[in-house]
Write an enzyme that holds these catalytic residues in place. Structure first.
Site, PDB file in Angstrom:
ATOM      1  CE  LYS A 157       4.029  28.066  40.039  1.00  0.00           C
ATOM      2  NZ  LYS A 157       3.150  26.911  40.865  1.00  0.00           N
ATOM      3  CD  GLN A 162       3.549  25.352  44.086  1.00  0.00           C
ATOM      4  OE1 GLN A 162       3.547  26.121  43.465  1.00  0.00           O
ATOM      5  NE2 GLN A 162       3.299  23.921  43.349  1.00  0.00           N
ATOM      6  CG  ASP A 191      -2.620  26.947  39.925  1.00  0.00           C
ATOM      7  OD1 ASP A 191      -2.246  27.235  38.777  1.00  0.00           O
ATOM      8  OD2 ASP A 191      -2.665  26.645  40.841  1.00  0.00           O
TER       9      ASP A 191
END
Ligand code: NDP
Length: 291
Positions: free
Chosen positions: A49, A93, A116
């Site tokens: 990322k 994460q 997200d």
């Protein structure tokens, strides 16, 4: 049979974002990447990322709290990022170490920085077809793969295998939307679905997201089907240096000859997830800058 190349399509999106970001006056978009602990898969996902962000010109702020961090402290960290005007997107994460309540942490992320798309408000906006929200990245990536491969879902029967909040449900909601490229008739299947093969054989487009290695066999699809294989499963393979290889939820060798289009694993949906995270970050930046 045509292979849907996720690497190529993700590359197109990354190039478009790079051009867009280059045109922004003032500070660049910024994503905060929070990783707790040293889970090897998480280390590699966050690195990917960070690398993709750098390629686009998005600033990334890597935050590595100690694995001993408590729930309250982690939520305070999220609050400080929520209140930081220089941060556009926040990604925590998954998975978090045992003992931390992951869904509470996801809920703590301000909806306007929830790149997200896991916050309930964003899931609600998806259901309401409100474009100011953020769609979960993997389902949004599936829609891009289909659109950029010339697959219009209008009037098609989309069968989604899996009903998770991260993939199955939002993928079904996106396919169902009353907008160009969507307008599908959608069936969602799960572990309690009876006679699954009878369902999957009806699919014009089959989206498999169950986490079962090579579960979908040739006898479960109709000829001409478009297959999107979301699954990422490790199967033992002593011939590989790692001792395993990655396979999807679809038996590629058996199903591909019947399909009109199919995504490979790896190289299909996977690269799209990161590209869509970056797209959401740029969107968060644009929304907060009134663009
Ligand atoms: P979850 O485990 O959260 O959900 C799996 C879903 O599949 C559940 O709804 C479950 O049903 C259903 N299911 C499981 N077994 C069967 C079965 N035998 N028959 C029918 N339905 C079944 O998984 P995720 O949605 O998070 O992920 C799915 C897969 O996608 C995994 O392989 C994951 O690694 C991969 N993935 C890939 C990403 C990418 O970027 N390419 C991103 C995210 C996930 P029930 O609800 O009844 O339990």
């Amino acid at each position: 049979m045509e292979l849907i190349d996720g690497n190529r399509i993700a590359g197109e999106i990354i190039a478009e974002l790079k051009a867009e970001v280059a045109g922004f006056p003032g500070r660049r978009p910024c994503i905060a990447l929070v990783r707790v602990g040293e889970d090897p898969a998480s280390v590699s996902y966050v690195r990917k990322k960070e690398k993709t962000a750098a390629e686009i010109g998005i600033e990334s702020r890597i935050i590595l709290p100690p694995v001993s961090i408590g729930q309250a402290e982690l939520e305070e960290l999220i609050d400080s990022l929520n209140n930081d005007a220089a941060v556009d997107g926040i990604l925590v994460q998954s998975p978090l170490p045992k003992g931390l309540d992951e869904s509470a942490v996801f809920r703590r992320i301000a909806p306007e920085k929830d790149v997200d798309g896991f916050n309930p408000l964003n899931l609600g906006k998806l259901a309401q077809e409100d474009d100011t929200g953020f769609s979960a990245c993997t389902p949004a990536g599936i829609m891009e793969l289909l659109a950029r491969s010339g697959v219009d879902l209008s009037g098609k029967h989309v069968v989604v295998l899996g009903r998770s909040l991260i993939v199955g449900k939002p993928a079904a909601l996106l396919a169902l939307q009353k907008k160009a490229g969507a307008n599908a008739t959608v069936t969602i299947c799960h572990s309690r679905t009876s006679d699954l093969p009878a369902m999957t054989r009806q699919a014009d487009v089959l989206i498999a997201a169950i986490g079962r290695a090579e579960f979908v066999k040739a006898g479960m699809v109709k000829p001409g089907v478009v297959v999107i294989d979301v699954g990422i499963n490790r199967v033992a393979d002593p011939s590989k240096k790692t001792g395993y290889r990655l396979v999807g939820d679809v038996d590629f060798a058996g199903v591909a000859p019947l399909a009109s289009k199919i995504t490979p694993v790896p190289g299909g949906v996977g690269p799209m997830t990161v590209a869509m995270l970056m797209k959401n970050t740029v969107k968060a930046y644009r929304l907060s800058h009134g663009r």
